[in-house]
Design a protein around this motif. Structure first.
Motif, PDB file in Angstrom:
ATOM      1  N   SER B 106      -8.892   4.231 -14.445  1.00 56.95           N
ATOM      2  CA  SER B 106      -9.796   5.033 -13.732  1.00 56.95           C
ATOM      3  C   SER B 106      -9.988   4.344 -12.560  1.00 56.95           C
ATOM      4  O   SER B 106     -10.496   5.131 -11.481  1.00 56.95           O
ATOM      5  CB  SER B 106     -11.172   4.767 -14.327  1.00 56.95           C
ATOM      6  N   SER B 107      -9.197   3.181 -12.108  1.00 60.09           N
ATOM      7  CA  SER B 107      -9.497   2.552 -10.869  1.00 60.09           C
ATOM      8  C   SER B 107      -8.098   1.836 -10.489  1.00 60.09           C
ATOM      9  O   SER B 107      -7.679   0.795 -11.376  1.00 60.09           O
ATOM     10  CB  SER B 107     -10.692   1.483 -10.854  1.00 60.09           C
ATOM     11  N   GLY B 108      -7.346   2.160  -9.519  1.00 61.87           N
ATOM     12  CA  GLY B 108      -6.295   1.186  -9.080  1.00 61.87           C
ATOM     13  C   GLY B 108      -5.089   1.878 -10.067  1.00 61.87           C
ATOM     14  O   GLY B 108      -5.221   2.872 -10.603  1.00 61.87           O
ATOM     15  N   MET B 109      -3.864   1.468  -9.425  1.00 61.70           N
ATOM     16  CA  MET B 109      -2.506   1.567  -9.739  1.00 61.70           C
ATOM     17  C   MET B 109      -1.906   0.693 -10.850  1.00 61.70           C
ATOM     18  O   MET B 109      -0.946   1.278 -11.546  1.00 61.70           O
ATOM     19  CB  MET B 109      -1.564   2.331  -8.637  1.00 61.70           C
ATOM     20  N   SER B 242       8.410  13.116  11.617  1.00 61.52           N
ATOM     21  CA  SER B 242       7.041  14.037  11.416  1.00 61.52           C
ATOM     22  C   SER B 242       5.773  13.536  11.997  1.00 61.52           C
ATOM     23  O   SER B 242       4.720  14.150  11.985  1.00 61.52           O
ATOM     24  CB  SER B 242       6.820  13.979   9.750  1.00 61.52           C
ATOM     25  N   GLY B 243       5.750  12.242  12.287  1.00 61.12           N
ATOM     26  CA  GLY B 243       4.642  11.526  13.000  1.00 61.12           C
ATOM     27  C   GLY B 243       3.589  11.044  11.988  1.00 61.12           C
ATOM     28  O   GLY B 243       2.406  10.473  12.500  1.00 61.12           O
ATOM     29  N   GLN B 244       3.893  11.116  10.743  1.00 63.67           N
ATOM     30  CA  GLN B 244       2.998  10.703   9.717  1.00 63.67           C
ATOM     31  C   GLN B 244       3.326   9.168   9.193  1.00 63.67           C
ATOM     32  O   GLN B 244       4.671   9.381   8.758  1.00 63.67           O
ATOM     33  CB  GLN B 244       3.034  11.696   8.539  1.00 63.67           C
ATOM     34  N   PRO B 245       2.542   8.336   9.082  1.00 61.48           N
ATOM     35  CA  PRO B 245       3.309   7.207   8.788  1.00 61.48           C
ATOM     36  C   PRO B 245       3.654   6.761   7.245  1.00 61.48           C
ATOM     37  O   PRO B 245       2.868   7.342   6.358  1.00 61.48           O
ATOM     38  CB  PRO B 245       1.863   6.040   9.087  1.00 61.48           C
ATOM     39  N   ILE B 246       4.673   5.876   7.118  1.00 59.26           N
ATOM     40  CA  ILE B 246       4.871   5.454   6.002  1.00 59.26           C
ATOM     41  C   ILE B 246       4.714   3.932   5.693  1.00 59.26           C
ATOM     42  O   ILE B 246       5.362   3.147   6.904  1.00 59.26           O
ATOM     43  CB  ILE B 246       6.491   5.496   5.512  1.00 59.26           C
ATOM     44  N   VAL B 247       3.971   3.180   4.924  1.00 62.67           N
ATOM     45  CA  VAL B 247       3.952   1.845   4.740  1.00 62.67           C
ATOM     46  C   VAL B 247       4.852   1.210   3.886  1.00 62.67           C
ATOM     47  O   VAL B 247       4.836   1.876   2.764  1.00 62.67           O
ATOM     48  CB  VAL B 247       2.444   1.510   4.343  1.00 62.67           C
ATOM     49  N   LEU B 248       5.598   0.282   4.298  1.00 60.88           N
ATOM     50  CA  LEU B 248       6.580  -0.194   3.514  1.00 60.88           C
ATOM     51  C   LEU B 248       6.341  -1.282   2.493  1.00 60.88           C
ATOM     52  O   LEU B 248       5.628  -2.279   2.646  1.00 60.88           O
ATOM     53  CB  LEU B 248       7.933  -0.601   4.383  1.00 60.88           C
ATOM     54  N   MET B 249       6.483  -1.069   1.139  1.00 61.52           N
ATOM     55  CA  MET B 249       6.165  -1.698   0.022  1.00 61.52           C
ATOM     56  C   MET B 249       7.126  -2.925  -0.567  1.00 61.52           C
ATOM     57  O   MET B 249       8.396  -2.900   0.084  1.00 61.52           O
ATOM     58  CB  MET B 249       5.771  -0.843  -1.006  1.00 61.52           C
ATOM     59  N   ARG B 250       6.875  -3.274  -1.593  1.00 65.07           N
ATOM     60  CA  ARG B 250       7.835  -4.545  -1.806  1.00 65.07           C
ATOM     61  C   ARG B 250       9.306  -4.203  -1.947  1.00 65.07           C
ATOM     62  O   ARG B 250      10.222  -5.114  -1.710  1.00 65.07           O
ATOM     63  CB  ARG B 250       7.574  -5.179  -3.295  1.00 65.07           C
ATOM     64  N   LYS B 267      -3.101  -8.909   2.098  1.00 60.43           N
ATOM     65  CA  LYS B 267      -4.220  -8.558   1.214  1.00 60.43           C
ATOM     66  C   LYS B 267      -4.434  -6.910   1.284  1.00 60.43           C
ATOM     67  O   LYS B 267      -4.470  -6.666   0.100  1.00 60.43           O
ATOM     68  CB  LYS B 267      -5.322  -9.281   1.662  1.00 60.43           C
ATOM     69  N   SER B 268      -4.314  -6.539   2.492  1.00 67.21           N
ATOM     70  CA  SER B 268      -4.576  -5.133   2.753  1.00 67.21           C
ATOM     71  C   SER B 268      -3.553  -4.335   2.086  1.00 67.21           C
ATOM     72  O   SER B 268      -3.619  -3.148   1.435  1.00 67.21           O
ATOM     73  CB  SER B 268      -4.739  -4.560   4.278  1.00 67.21           C
ATOM     74  N   LEU B 269      -2.177  -4.949   2.182  1.00 65.95           N
ATOM     75  CA  LEU B 269      -1.059  -4.316   1.551  1.00 65.95           C
ATOM     76  C   LEU B 269      -1.297  -3.958   0.007  1.00 65.95           C
ATOM     77  O   LEU B 269      -1.041  -2.829  -0.626  1.00 65.95           O
ATOM     78  CB  LEU B 269       0.340  -4.990   1.894  1.00 65.95           C
ATOM     79  N   GLY B 270      -1.695  -4.986  -0.781  1.00 60.13           N
ATOM     80  CA  GLY B 270      -2.140  -5.045  -2.073  1.00 60.13           C
ATOM     81  C   GLY B 270      -3.324  -3.996  -2.308  1.00 60.13           C
ATOM     82  O   GLY B 270      -3.204  -3.386  -3.587  1.00 60.13           O
ATOM     83  N   GLN B 271      -4.316  -4.206  -1.482  1.00 56.44           N
ATOM     84  CA  GLN B 271      -5.149  -2.890  -1.730  1.00 56.44           C
ATOM     85  C   GLN B 271      -4.866  -1.416  -1.528  1.00 56.44           C
ATOM     86  O   GLN B 271      -5.206  -0.625  -2.094  1.00 56.44           O
ATOM     87  CB  GLN B 271      -6.344  -3.281  -0.551  1.00 56.44           C
ATOM     88  N   LEU B 272      -4.018  -1.527  -0.645  1.00 56.16           N
ATOM     89  CA  LEU B 272      -3.426   0.158  -0.433  1.00 56.16           C
ATOM     90  C   LEU B 272      -2.301   0.329  -1.636  1.00 56.16           C
ATOM     91  O   LEU B 272      -2.399   1.510  -1.896  1.00 56.16           O
ATOM     92  CB  LEU B 272      -2.465  -0.054   1.051  1.00 56.16           C
ATOM     93  N   ALA B 273      -1.859  -0.666  -2.243  1.00 60.36           N
ATOM     94  CA  ALA B 273      -0.891  -0.522  -3.124  1.00 60.36           C
ATOM     95  C   ALA B 273      -1.666   0.346  -4.438  1.00 60.36           C
ATOM     96  O   ALA B 273      -1.187   0.959  -5.195  1.00 60.36           O
ATOM     97  CB  ALA B 273      -0.026  -1.589  -3.654  1.00 60.36           C
ATOM     98  N   GLN B 274      -2.745  -0.287  -4.427  1.00 59.41           N
ATOM     99  CA  GLN B 274      -3.609   0.177  -5.507  1.00 59.41           C
ATOM    100  C   GLN B 274      -4.354   1.542  -5.615  1.00 59.41           C
ATOM    101  O   GLN B 274      -5.042   2.133  -6.279  1.00 59.41           O
ATOM    102  CB  GLN B 274      -5.000  -0.718  -5.948  1.00 59.41           C
TER     103      GLN B 274
END
Lengths: 234, 306
Positions: B106-109, B242-250, B267-274
């Motif tokens: 119900s919360s997170g990935m 496209s002008g829409q960002p992609i955040v690069l993960m692990r 830390k923010s990267l982990g938060q975004l991943a969730q």
């Protein structure tokens, strides 16, 4: 400070070092020196590194080194006398390529777009040596340059979903060899026998790395088959 | 050992990642949320570098065949042990035959499952981290995710006391997220690019994978495509045409051909991943000095942090 264009922290543990024009031999010499030094020296502060087109990216332990210290260290390395001498030979790698249309599936379209005959395209490709301009994308992949200006073409509009292992291809001012079957938008002109990269559980042996040069040797389909059979596992 | 009874392709073996091979195009891999992953090992008294399981999206059932202490952190939902709901992230003792079930989140990935002493898995190129893209890591070394009937032996370990995760460190992944970004000095963007990026909210789209998360905002960012590909840092923010960002993960590729605006802090990267598709995120600039301080605090606290 003339040797390094700039140093920038791009994340908490990653520093980018700009070394100059990606295809200038001056830049490639700096890259070569730095990569030899990285490979030969135990650097407790260095976790990983990656090089691409004039830019060296270092993953470091920020508790063990500052940007100022790193700047000084890199300058010192670049000032050291060149160690390039006797082992020059091993830096040139010869790679056999079969330019038969069985493998060179884009030769015809390249010939049409460049207005060169197929033979002239092939000759333009193998008659000069290339240097490694970058490594990455997938394990063993190296970007080689520069190709003859007559061969410069943009990448294909629609990338192919599967390019066979060993395919030799061109696009822009570069040429590449596919180390594994991947999607790709480059124009395929031939194939090498065997593989450009091999793995064990502990290491990767990539034939092409920073500081290496490549010479392509054209071979017939018969010779390709002979060499390919010699590479095949028992 | 742990026997897998139900699994999906987003369930994999990870450790803090594969380092030392980026120059040859090998992805770092490692946990999508390294803070949650470090907590899983830390609350068992393990070194945070030990192998653990990353469970993406729930749908995981496994049986412990031997007594052990295990930990569960990260995303949360219908988590049960022998049918009884687990009260929250932390470490628990289990006896042989117990069944752990991670139902719908119900919360997170991503949740993390660790055992005291760690799972005994053979590393490839210095790491057990599973990377499907590179066909490296995991149980077979070839980058396969977990599947039914896989068995994961645990390392024999002394019984160590279990640590509680202080409440203030427990993250909820429900709220809109503000990510810290180290901005980049670059001339590849239109002059208002940073302003556009920092002043609007972005929606996480369905295009999210271990390689990258695509975001969507009302206004696009105008950028020039560079002539050459350049090395990508973990957490880098790429802007395609496209002008829409992609955040690069692990599992990101080592080189990329799009201009980069900046990099998320770890830390923010982990938060975004969730965050799931549809959730909102925004960004604020943080100085590199502050970001490094926070990163070093994590390193010191956990003994390692990547």
């Amino acid at each position: 400070m003339s040797d390094l264009k700039s140093i920038q922290w791009v994340s908490e543990d990653t520093i980018e070092v700009h070394l100059g024009d990606p295809v200038a031999s001056e830049t490639l010499e700096k890259v070569e020196r730095l990569s030899r030094w990285i490979q030969a020296t135990h650097l407790p502060w260095l976790i990983d590194y990656c090089y691409g087109f004039g830019l060296l990216s270092l993953v470091v332990r920020p508790d063990l080194i500052s940007a100022v210290q790193l700047n000084q260290t890199l300058h010192d390395v670049l000032k050291m006398p060149s160690q390039r001498s006797s082992d020059n030979e091993s830096d040139l790698i010869e790679i056999s390529v079969c330019y038969d249309p069985t493998f060179g599936i884009d030769l015809k379209s390249i010939s049409e777009r460049t207005q060169l005959s197929i033979d002239a395209v092939i000759e333009a490709h193998y008659s000069r040596d290339y240097r490694v301009l970058a490594t990455g994308f997938v394990p063993g992949f190296a970007y080689l340059g520069e190709t003859d200006p007559s061969l410069h073409l943009p990448r294909r509009d629609v990338p192919r979903t599967r390019i066979p292992v060993g395919s030799v291809a061109i696009a822009e001012n570069q040429t590449v060899i596919y180390p594994k079957q991947t999607p790709g938008g480059w124009h395929i002109i031939g194939r090498m026998p065997g593989s450009i990269v091999s793995f064990t559980d502990q290491s990767i042996h990539a034939q092409l790395s920073m500081g290496k040069s490549v010479r392509f040797r054209p071979i017939s389909l018969t010779e390709f088959q002979r060499l390919e059979a010699a590479h095949a596992p028992d | 050992m742990l026997r897998i009874k139900q699994s999906n392709p987003m369930h994999s073996v990870q450790d803090l990642g594969r380092y030392g091979f980026a120059s040859q195009g090998v992805a770092k891999a490692g946990p999508m949320d390294s803070v949650a992953a470090c907590w899983a090992n830390a609350c068992l008294g393990n070194a945070v570098t030990l192998p653990l399981l990353e469970i993406g999206g729930g749908g995981f059932v496994a049986e412990f065949t031997k007594d052990v202490n295990f930990a569960l952190t990260g995303a949360w939902g219908e988590m049960t042990l022998d049918g009884k709901p687990l009260p929250g992230p932390g470490a628990y003792p289990v006896s042989a035959g117990s069944v752990l079930r991670l139902g719908r989140f119900s919360s997170g990935m991503f949740s993390y499952v660790a055992v005291q002493g760690g799972f005994a898995i053979q590393p490839v190129l210095g790491s057990v981290s599973t990377c499907q893209r590179d066909s490296l890591g995991g149980l077979d070394g070839q980058g396969e995710s977990l599947s039914i009937d896989d068995t994961l032996p645990y390392q024999a370990s002394e019984h160590r006391p279990l640590n509680l995760i202080p409440r203030r460190y427990l993250d909820s992944y429900h709220q809109p997220l503000v990510c810290d970004v180290i901005l980049r000095e670059t001339d590849q963007f239109a002059s208002d690019a940073t302003e556009v990026f920092l002043n609007q909210g972005y929606k996480v789209t369905r295009e999210q994978s271990r390689m990258g998360y695509r975001l969507e905002g009302d206004l696009s960012i105008v950028a020039e495509r560079p002539r050459y590909s350049v090395p990508i840092p973990l957490g880098g923010i790429q802007v395609p045409p496209s002008g829409q960002p992609i955040v690069l993960m692990r599992d990101h590729q080592s080189l990329g051909g799009y201009p980069m605006l900046g990099t998320l802090t770890r830390k923010s990267l982990g938060q975004l991943a969730q965050r799931r598709a549809g959730q909102m995120v925004s960004f604020r600039a943080v100085s590199r000095e502050i970001a490094v301080q926070e990163f070093l605090q994590c390193r010191q606290f956990f003994g390692d942090f990547r």
